[in-house]
Design a protein around this motif. Structure first.
Motif, PDB file in Angstrom:
ATOM      1  N   LEU A  38       0.905  -1.215  -0.012  1.00  0.00           N
ATOM      2  CA  LEU A  38      -0.018   0.069  -0.237  1.00  0.00           C
ATOM      3  C   LEU A  38       0.973   1.444  -0.085  1.00  0.00           C
ATOM      4  N   VAL A  39       2.090   1.044   0.802  1.00  0.00           N
ATOM      5  CA  VAL A  39       2.911   2.455   0.601  1.00  0.00           C
ATOM      6  C   VAL A  39       3.429   2.365  -0.656  1.00  0.00           C
ATOM      7  N   MET A  40       3.783   1.392  -1.608  1.00  0.00           N
ATOM      8  CA  MET A  40       4.061   1.588  -3.034  1.00  0.00           C
ATOM      9  C   MET A  40       2.974   2.247  -3.933  1.00  0.00           C
ATOM     10  N   LEU A  41       1.580   1.945  -3.462  1.00  0.00           N
ATOM     11  CA  LEU A  41       0.683   2.486  -4.377  1.00  0.00           C
ATOM     12  C   LEU A  41       0.329   3.737  -3.862  1.00  0.00           C
ATOM     13  N   ALA A  42       0.610   4.071  -2.719  1.00  0.00           N
ATOM     14  CA  ALA A  42       0.406   5.470  -2.326  1.00  0.00           C
ATOM     15  C   ALA A  42       1.740   6.358  -3.191  1.00  0.00           C
ATOM     16  N   GLU A  43       2.920   5.797  -3.069  1.00  0.00           N
ATOM     17  CA  GLU A  43       4.147   6.470  -3.753  1.00  0.00           C
ATOM     18  C   GLU A  43       3.738   6.691  -5.311  1.00  0.00           C
ATOM     19  N   GLU A  44       3.139   5.762  -5.877  1.00  0.00           N
ATOM     20  CA  GLU A  44       2.651   5.961  -7.336  1.00  0.00           C
ATOM     21  C   GLU A  44       1.225   6.672  -7.575  1.00  0.00           C
ATOM     22  N   GLY A  45       0.170   6.732  -6.646  1.00  0.00           N
ATOM     23  CA  GLY A  45      -0.765   7.422  -6.854  1.00  0.00           C
ATOM     24  C   GLY A  45      -1.968   6.598  -7.384  1.00  0.00           C
ATOM     25  N   LEU A  46      -3.257   6.538  -6.790  1.00  0.00           N
ATOM     26  CA  LEU A  46      -4.257   5.772  -7.243  1.00  0.00           C
ATOM     27  C   LEU A  46      -4.653   6.016  -8.796  1.00  0.00           C
ATOM     28  N   GLU A  47      -4.579   7.242  -9.214  1.00  0.00           N
ATOM     29  CA  GLU A  47      -4.955   7.604 -10.605  1.00  0.00           C
ATOM     30  C   GLU A  47      -3.817   7.163 -11.664  1.00  0.00           C
ATOM     31  N   ALA A  48      -2.497   7.378 -11.192  1.00  0.00           N
ATOM     32  CA  ALA A  48      -1.355   6.536 -11.995  1.00  0.00           C
ATOM     33  C   ALA A  48      -1.432   5.136 -12.137  1.00  0.00           C
ATOM     34  N   SER A  49      -1.794   4.323 -10.852  1.00  0.00           N
ATOM     35  CA  SER A  49      -2.132   3.160 -11.122  1.00  0.00           C
ATOM     36  C   SER A  49      -3.142   2.625 -12.127  1.00  0.00           C
ATOM     37  N   TRP A  50      -4.280   3.331 -11.818  1.00  0.00           N
ATOM     38  CA  TRP A  50      -5.515   2.999 -12.846  1.00  0.00           C
ATOM     39  C   TRP A  50      -4.623   3.252 -14.220  1.00  0.00           C
ATOM     40  N   ALA A  51      -4.079   4.387 -14.438  1.00  0.00           N
ATOM     41  CA  ALA A  51      -3.577   4.576 -15.753  1.00  0.00           C
ATOM     42  C   ALA A  51      -2.848   3.474 -16.270  1.00  0.00           C
ATOM     43  N   ARG A  52      -2.005   3.204 -15.527  1.00  0.00           N
ATOM     44  CA  ARG A  52      -0.923   2.087 -15.719  1.00  0.00           C
ATOM     45  C   ARG A  52      -1.430   0.785 -16.291  1.00  0.00           C
ATOM     46  N   HIS A  53      -2.656   0.370 -15.425  1.00  0.00           N
ATOM     47  CA  HIS A  53      -3.188  -0.951 -15.758  1.00  0.00           C
ATOM     48  C   HIS A  53      -3.723  -0.772 -17.182  1.00  0.00           C
ATOM     49  N   ARG A  54      -4.417   0.375 -17.348  1.00  0.00           N
ATOM     50  CA  ARG A  54      -5.036   0.795 -18.685  1.00  0.00           C
ATOM     51  C   ARG A  54      -4.194   0.702 -19.747  1.00  0.00           C
ATOM     52  N   ALA A  55      -3.217   1.109 -19.796  1.00  0.00           N
ATOM     53  CA  ALA A  55      -2.177   1.116 -20.655  1.00  0.00           C
ATOM     54  C   ALA A  55      -1.536  -0.326 -20.935  1.00  0.00           C
ATOM     55  N   MET A  56      -1.423  -0.822 -19.882  1.00  0.00           N
ATOM     56  CA  MET A  56      -0.614  -2.057 -19.950  1.00  0.00           C
ATOM     57  C   MET A  56      -1.766  -3.024 -20.826  1.00  0.00           C
ATOM     58  N   HIS A  57      -2.932  -2.932 -20.424  1.00  0.00           N
ATOM     59  CA  HIS A  57      -4.171  -3.861 -20.994  1.00  0.00           C
ATOM     60  C   HIS A  57      -4.147  -3.313 -22.390  1.00  0.00           C
ATOM     61  N   GLU A  58      -4.040  -2.136 -22.765  1.00  0.00           N
ATOM     62  CA  GLU A  58      -4.075  -1.791 -24.330  1.00  0.00           C
ATOM     63  C   GLU A  58      -2.850  -2.325 -25.124  1.00  0.00           C
ATOM     64  N   MET A  59      -1.871  -2.229 -24.543  1.00  0.00           N
ATOM     65  CA  MET A  59      -0.629  -2.862 -25.198  1.00  0.00           C
ATOM     66  C   MET A  59      -0.940  -4.333 -25.413  1.00  0.00           C
ATOM     67  N   LEU A  60      -1.415  -5.101 -24.215  1.00  0.00           N
ATOM     68  CA  LEU A  60      -1.570  -6.591 -24.426  1.00  0.00           C
ATOM     69  C   LEU A  60      -2.566  -6.974 -25.498  1.00  0.00           C
ATOM     70  N   ARG A  61      -3.769  -6.057 -25.344  1.00  0.00           N
ATOM     71  CA  ARG A  61      -4.748  -6.246 -26.331  1.00  0.00           C
ATOM     72  C   ARG A  61      -4.430  -6.137 -27.768  1.00  0.00           C
ATOM     73  N   ASP A  62      -3.577  -5.066 -28.119  1.00  0.00           N
ATOM     74  CA  ASP A  62      -2.990  -5.076 -29.317  1.00  0.00           C
ATOM     75  C   ASP A  62      -2.101  -5.875 -29.984  1.00  0.00           C
ATOM     76  N   SER A  63      -1.413  -6.701 -28.891  1.00  0.00           N
ATOM     77  CA  SER A  63      -0.459  -7.719 -29.265  1.00  0.00           C
ATOM     78  C   SER A  63      -1.313  -8.683 -29.708  1.00  0.00           C
ATOM     79  N   LEU A  64      -2.387  -9.229 -28.602  1.00  0.00           N
ATOM     80  CA  LEU A  64      -3.178 -10.359 -28.925  1.00  0.00           C
ATOM     81  C   LEU A  64      -3.967 -10.189 -30.270  1.00  0.00           C
ATOM     82  N   ALA A  65      -4.406  -8.911 -30.683  1.00  0.00           N
ATOM     83  CA  ALA A  65      -5.330  -8.904 -31.760  1.00  0.00           C
ATOM     84  C   ALA A  65      -4.404  -9.412 -33.147  1.00  0.00           C
ATOM     85  N   THR A  66      -2.986  -8.884 -33.014  1.00  0.00           N
ATOM     86  CA  THR A  66      -2.073  -9.653 -34.012  1.00  0.00           C
ATOM     87  C   THR A  66      -2.328 -10.924 -34.399  1.00  0.00           C
ATOM     88  N   MET A  67      -2.316 -11.936 -33.048  1.00  0.00           N
ATOM     89  CA  MET A  67      -2.338 -13.104 -33.355  1.00  0.00           C
ATOM     90  C   MET A  67      -3.772 -13.682 -33.523  1.00  0.00           C
TER      91      MET A  67
END
Lengths: 380, 380
Positions: free
Chosen positions: B269-298
């Protein structure tokens, strides 16, 4: 609501010597095992580790019971797992109460819709088998006997073999609390004929708190299978848990096991296996005697009569005129030493000095003796 | 019985990359926190850490709820804690089922003596608010609505704000499962008006499995206080747990908290606090999109429609003719990579790729993509 994070940084615990009623001192090997990389709870490597854990626990409990595994929660959930699976609404259960944890067993019976028949003994005394015999005579419908082998609140050891024998004579199952006894004094499930038992990871096993090894024999499983009412807890329903803890390759998802704490428990049991059960019992006995002799020189008296004393949990009377809380606070601040306060009826009257698992070693006894002598001297 | 110990040695887990439905990859900081020296669970230093934990959890849940703390057991016990405290025998509870965990909620209601009214949606679809409205109209006596915010079995995200609003309009409490959502997508208890919520330590918080953060608002506490029947579980009875998790100095013994896993949760939770909630949500979103685009090519397709997809839990259809178990086994053996199998109705039909917490980073997405491409290529 404000999304800005609280200004909280990493926690750095002080180093303590743990000689209370548990958790006990955790050895470096177990702490390091806690930090091993997490694997998935359905990973074949993890399933293999779980099989080893079950083998180690069967040995520690001295049982062949197939259904032996660590509940993924503290000892009080191990307790509840025994009661919710074996007690049905309307059941009469004889419960021996000679301290806090017998009382908690009775409370569990009530919450399962059962009727507890309380066999009471003084706090600090072991359970009196004659009273249990009389309770069965007065309540012949009782089909379960529950008792605490090693009362953590008082330091009294009860005669489990005799109690289980009485239960058998009355065709009753036995549920035994061995949270504080396992690893510190003989716990012989099969020899004694115990049907269900629960323990804890943080006492004489010297692992971190949070896991509760349990074991169920054939008669207990038969009672479970014959239930008319569903088990009231989904998490604790052994019908479901069984599939999760069954052999590698057959495992079905139930919950997500606490992977790293199970690494720690595995390592603590490997350490116990390296030492041997009898050697561990003897070590606890020897360290208790060393502590007892030191305390005697300070005029400190035990709560429990000599033949029923738990070596691993020493309940001693707080000398007259001594400030309980001040002494414990001074031990903690000046020596980093934790000893336990009294619980329930014994609150403010006793201290509980744990000599458990990795804490049962000469340097701990010396530290405890020297620290108590110093701090009590200041009070005098 | 034979007292000689089994020949079992220390366990050495393999190193895995965890991209299943949880546990997720645990960062070194959290693993190291697990190995910090154990202190007593009533030690003042530990009480201070618990206060910090509660503050951090309130922030993560975006709530001011006083009664916010980690249950000392896995997420399924957090779930059960919500139901056994809030559901009384005879209560009607509307339960939304669109995957495994909604079904488990319904089972919890039954075991509490309540009557679940099931609102069913297809596995992979979010909960349909219109069906919930109709269920309240047909069952006006219902006083609780339960749903899963992020269905771990399907990867569907439901509209919690709307569902909680419907419950309020019918004077009903809301129980929300946010095991997989907390930290990965917005979870706004107070803004949405959620009365009780439970989560898990091993998903987007990237701590080790075994703890379940929960939070209860004032209306939930009022329902608890007004109960006519005692809570059926001793361990989970919030009336008792409250005293244990109350402020430093006022703590009373209930059970022994899992000290080291709580260190780990604190650090995550300290690590989450260092990153920030909104930054964490955005990171999950960005990584999902990267994965989604890769999977689409397959040519790999998602189970859930785009607007209801959980970024952290990607349920994708196993391509036709591909051997589910063989692919997962090859990923594990050749790349040390764990992805999740399908559960329940989706078993054998989907894979669940977790992009959670510390696992939501570029190198994991690259590894997963490359490994899948290689292993699927061999199958073709």
């Amino acid at each position: 609501m404000d999304r800005s994070a609280p200004q909280i940084t990493s926690f750095h615990p002080p180093r303590r010597v743990l000689m209370g009623p548990g958790p006990s001192d955790v050895p470096a090997r177990v702490l390091q095992a806690m930090a091993l990389p997490t694997v998935g709870h359905l990973d074949p490597a993890f399933s293999g580790m779980m099989e080893e854990l079950k083998t180690l626990l069967r040995w520690a409990f001295q049982t062949k019971n197939e259904l032996t595994f660590p509940v993924s929660a503290p000892g009080s959930v191990g307790m509840e797992t025994c009661f919710v699976n074996l007690v049905e609404p309307g059941d009469t259960v004889i419960v021996c109460v000679n301290g806090v944890f017998g009382g908690r067993q009775a409370e569990n019976v009530r919450r399962c819709g059962g009727t507890p028949v309380i066999v009471e003994d003084e706090w600090g005394a072991p359970v009196d088998p004659d009273k249990v015999r009389k309770a069965f005579q007065a309540h012949p419908q009782a089909r379960i006997l529950a008792f605490v082998h090693a009362e953590t609140s008082t330091g009294a050891l009860s005669d489990a073999a005799t109690l289980a024998q009485i239960a058998r004579e009355h065709d009753a199952l036995t549920i035994m609390d061995c949270v504080t006894s396992l690893g510190g004094v003989p716990v012989l499930l099969d020899e004694w004929g115990i049907d269900a038992a629960y323990s804890g990871s943080q006492k004489c096993l010297s692992s971190t708190p949070g896991l509760s090894p349990v074991s169920f024999g054939e008669r207990a499983v038969a009672k479970l299978k014959a239930r008319k009412h569903p088990v009231q807890s989904w998490f604790q329903d052994l019908n479901l848990v069984l599939g999760y803890w069954s052999g590698a390759g057959k495992r079905t998802y139930h919950h997500t096991a606490p992977v790293n704490p199970l690494y720690g428990l595995h390592e603590s049991l490997v350490m116990l296996a390296e030492e041997g059960l009898e050697a561990s019992w003897a070590r606890h006995r020897a360290m208790h005697e060393m502590l007892r002799d030191s305390l005697a020189t300070m005029g400190i008296e035990f709560v429990v009569r000599p033949d029923a004393r738990l070596p691993q949990l020493n309940a001693v009377r707080i000398p007259a005129g001594v400030d309980d809380a001040a002494v414990r606070a001074a031990l903690l601040s000046d020596y980093g030493l934790e000893i336990g306060a009294g619980l329930g009826a014994l609150a403010g009257k006793v201290w509980r000095i744990g000599v458990m698992g990795y804490g049962a070693r000469v340097e701990n006894i010396r530290l405890c003796t020297a620290a108590l002598r110093d701090v009590l001297g200041r009070q005098g």
